[in-house]
Motif scaffolding. Structure first.
Motif: not given
Length: 170
Positions: A46-53
């Motif tokens: 659904i989503s790919a967010t946040g983290g060190d990226a």
């Protein structure tokens, strides 16, 4: 050895359940990361967010089963460990698995990677007010049975066990 034969592993990836519908993509890297791409099986993204990226200013794109992350400015994620990105999932059919991993350095060269194979998840209904709630489940597989009723707490006929409003509130 005095010559790299390509057998060295520069980055290790592993999945971690952080919520019933979310996985963290964890990494441990000896090299800076300038870009990444991977496929996820057994669930829709659904989503790919946040983290060190996100912290590094990466642009992260996704479709139903692929994630791509890189920086338009040449920024990198420094060598070390942390959460690369967080995936929100739906339609989980089995334990999610990452494959087709490509991670690159700031010269666009592929970094050798290893996927930790010991990721396990218990699929089931994680909604506590569903009649088929599974206390052992840590990933919601969408199997929860709805309890229809009035979900407005100030209504006369409020049903505290309902998890789906049926429009009957008075």
């Amino acid at each position: 050895a005095n010559q790299d034969d390509g057998s060295c592993i520069d980055i290790e990836l592993e999945l971690e359940v952080i919520a019933p519908d979310k996985l963290g993509v964890k990494y441990n890297s000896t090299k800076d990361i300038a870009g990444f791409e991977f496929k996820l099986d057994n669930a829709k993204i659904i989503s790919a967010t946040g983290g060190d990226a996100m912290n590094a200013g990466f642009t992260v794109s996704k479709n139903e089963n692929t994630v791509l992350g890189f920086s338009f400015t040449g920024a990198t994620i420094p060598a070390g460990s942390g959460t690369l990105t967080t995936l929100e999932l739906s339609d989980i059919t089995d334990t999610p698995q990452i494959n087709n991993v490509i991670i690159s350095d700031n010269e666009a060269k592929e970094i050798s990677s290893y996927l930790t194979p010991n990721f396990s998840a218990t699929l089931g209904c994680t909604e506590t007010n569903a009649p088929n709630f599974n206390a052992n489940a840590n990933l919601n597989d969408g199997s929860c049975i709805p309890v229809l009723g009035c979900t407005e707490s100030n209504a006369v006929n409020y049903n505290p066990n309902a998890n789906q409003d049926d429009g009957s509130c008075i």
